[in-house]
Write an enzyme that holds these catalytic residues in place. Structure first.
Site, PDB file in Angstrom:
ATOM      1  N   LYS A  33       9.009   3.839 -41.403  1.00  0.00           N
ATOM      2  CA  LYS A  33      10.099   3.371 -40.499  1.00  0.00           C
ATOM      3  C   LYS A  33       9.540   3.018 -39.331  1.00  0.00           C
ATOM      4  O   LYS A  33       8.375   3.020 -39.075  1.00  0.00           O
ATOM      5  CB  LYS A  33      10.900   4.738 -40.128  1.00  0.00           C
ATOM      6  CG  LYS A  33      10.257   5.818 -39.278  1.00  0.00           C
ATOM      7  CD  LYS A  33      11.023   6.976 -39.111  1.00  0.00           C
ATOM      8  CE  LYS A  33      10.266   8.210 -38.495  1.00  0.00           C
ATOM      9  NZ  LYS A  33      10.903   9.348 -38.219  1.00  0.00           N
ATOM     10  N   ARG A 129      19.206  19.548 -35.344  1.00  0.00           N
ATOM     11  CA  ARG A 129      19.424  17.941 -35.045  1.00  0.00           C
ATOM     12  C   ARG A 129      20.116  17.523 -36.030  1.00  0.00           C
ATOM     13  O   ARG A 129      21.224  16.510 -35.640  1.00  0.00           O
ATOM     14  CB  ARG A 129      18.068  17.148 -35.099  1.00  0.00           C
ATOM     15  CG  ARG A 129      17.988  15.899 -34.657  1.00  0.00           C
ATOM     16  CD  ARG A 129      16.765  15.309 -34.528  1.00  0.00           C
ATOM     17  NE  ARG A 129      16.086  15.115 -35.823  1.00  0.00           N
ATOM     18  CZ  ARG A 129      15.068  14.548 -36.220  1.00  0.00           C
ATOM     19  NH1 ARG A 129      14.300  14.035 -34.997  1.00  0.00           N
ATOM     20  NH2 ARG A 129      14.581  14.559 -37.384  1.00  0.00           N
ATOM     21  N   TYR A 253      -2.532  -1.906  -8.124  1.00  0.00           N
ATOM     22  CA  TYR A 253      -1.320  -1.634  -7.347  1.00  0.00           C
ATOM     23  C   TYR A 253      -1.420  -0.130  -6.803  1.00  0.00           C
ATOM     24  O   TYR A 253      -2.020   0.810  -7.493  1.00  0.00           O
ATOM     25  CB  TYR A 253      -0.167  -1.551  -8.534  1.00  0.00           C
ATOM     26  CG  TYR A 253       0.210  -3.179  -8.854  1.00  0.00           C
ATOM     27  CD1 TYR A 253       0.758  -3.743  -7.725  1.00  0.00           C
ATOM     28  CD2 TYR A 253       0.335  -3.615 -10.051  1.00  0.00           C
ATOM     29  CE1 TYR A 253       1.117  -5.069  -8.048  1.00  0.00           C
ATOM     30  CE2 TYR A 253       0.773  -4.765 -10.377  1.00  0.00           C
ATOM     31  CZ  TYR A 253       1.321  -5.677  -9.261  1.00  0.00           C
ATOM     32  OH  TYR A 253       1.787  -6.780  -9.576  1.00  0.00           O
ATOM     33  N   MET A 301       1.462  -4.791 -15.644  1.00  0.00           N
ATOM     34  CA  MET A 301       2.208  -5.484 -16.904  1.00  0.00           C
ATOM     35  C   MET A 301       1.333  -6.055 -17.966  1.00  0.00           C
ATOM     36  O   MET A 301       1.538  -5.648 -19.122  1.00  0.00           O
ATOM     37  CB  MET A 301       3.318  -6.232 -16.227  1.00  0.00           C
ATOM     38  CG  MET A 301       4.300  -6.859 -17.135  1.00  0.00           C
ATOM     39  SD  MET A 301       5.674  -7.920 -16.809  1.00  0.00           S
ATOM     40  CE  MET A 301       6.546  -6.750 -15.930  1.00  0.00           C
TER      41      MET A 301
END
Length: 356
Positions: A33, A129, A253, A301
């Site tokens: 999957k 679940r 950053y 990014m």
């Protein structure tokens, strides 16, 4: 081309599938999957088509992609169907399906079937679940049998804590499953990757290996059962810029990393937009031209920075393994406070290069 490469070793995938099936015994559905956890579902399915017992995917869309690619082995829909109209395609494509709640059961019983379904009937043995509660399971099983619309029923459940060797939850779930299935005909399937590795009582007719097929373990690092798996994906990039910085200079950053000595920093292609976790910043392991090093500063990014200070031979063009053979994807996941499943599934923009 941008040098971010996800090398997918299909021979490793075959090795891991055969290892999983051998450890479990019986038959095994390869769980592919989510595009085979980011590895490419069709290519992975084709790689084991000659040896696999079948496949498991999340939903109809994923199964149809495999059928369109020529995969003819059994395919199980782990989430079942979401509306009754899907059942016609399930029959047309000769798919197997999970039935896990009263609504799905009602859809199937009301459907004008042209041939019987192969149903995997799910029990909620304690994870809470999905699935029928143990007290309701025999009734659901009986309704399927009486309908004449199924040719076989596989009894199944799913574990919440199989990857926690010290937990008693798996034994409790097994006891609940066995009690709820008492006297009911049909094969059974309970073992995921962790249960295949360490819970012998969960070895039944069918296994459902997932993460172990990709060479990652759901178990704590260093556990003995980890031995033998081969990483399928090797994610790598290259240095395309170098900075020479004195002590006391901030990098990246937020100025979150400050040099404490004269430091060489390499800039590489790859960042959180490619699926590398932003939280795995300073300290996350990498291998540069085969030598251990680390990320410095925040992952951005499209780029990240690695330390070259103790690797004088490294520079422009040096290869950086982000995870794979030397750097465990589990170790990177731990630095990000997550699991290897998430990292592998999130890879994007990388060139997928297949071998084996």
């Amino acid at each position: 081309m941008r040098p971010l490469i996800a090398s997918i070793r299909l021979d490793h995938f075959r090795h891991n599938y055969l290892l999983a099936r051998q450890q479990h015994g019986g038959r095994a559905l390869a769980v592919i999957k989510a595009n085979a956890y980011g590895h490419g579902a069709l290519r992975c399915a084709q790689a084991v088509a000659e040896v696999a017992d079948g496949f498991a995917v999340a939903c109809l869309e994923e199964a149809l992609q495999l059928r369109a690619g020529g995969v003819r082995l059994p395919i199980l829909l782990l989430e079942g169907v979401f509306e009754a109209a899907e059942l016609a395609e399930v029959q047309a494509q000769d798919l197997w399906l999970v039935v896990q709640n009263a609504e799905q059961l009602a859809m199937l019983l009301a459907f004008p079937a042209s041939k019987p379904f192969r149903v995997w009937l799910k029990m909620d043995s304690g994870m809470h679940r999905a699935g029928f509660f143990p007290a309701d399971y025999a009734a659901a099983h009986g309704r399927l049998v009486a309908s004449g619309k199924v040719d076989a029923i596989v009894k199944m459940t799913h574990f919440a804590c199989a990857d926690e060797p010290e937990s008693h939850a798996t034994a409790l779930q097994m006891a609940a499953f066995d009690a709820g299935c008492a006297g009911l005909a049909g094969e059974s399937s309970v073992a995921n990757s962790a249960a295949i590795m360490i819970h012998d009582a969960a070895h039944r007719d069918w296994a459902r290996p997932g993460i172990m097929l990709y060479g990652s373990t759901p178990l704590p690092d260093g556990h003995a059962a980890n031995v033998g798996l081969k990483p399928v994906m090797r994610l790598s990039s290259r240095v395309f810029g170098v900075r020479e910085l004195p002590a006391g200079e901030a990098v990246g950053y937020g100025a979150s990393f400050v040099t404490t000595r004269p430091t060489r920093v390499g800039l590489i292609a790859g960042g959180y937009a490619d699926g590398y976790p932003r939280l795995a910043s300073t300290g996350s392991p990498v291998a540069i031209d085969g030598h251990a090093s680390r990320i410095v500063g925040r992952v951005s990014m499209d780029m990240m920075m690695v330390e070259l200070t103790d690797l004088p031979q490294a520079g422009i063009g040096s290869e950086v393994e982000l995870w794979g053979d030397q750097v465990s994807v589990n170790a990177v996941a731990a630095c990000a406070g997550t699991i290897s499943y998430e990292l592998l599934c999130n890879v994007k923009r990388a060139q997928l290069v297949y071998s084996g």
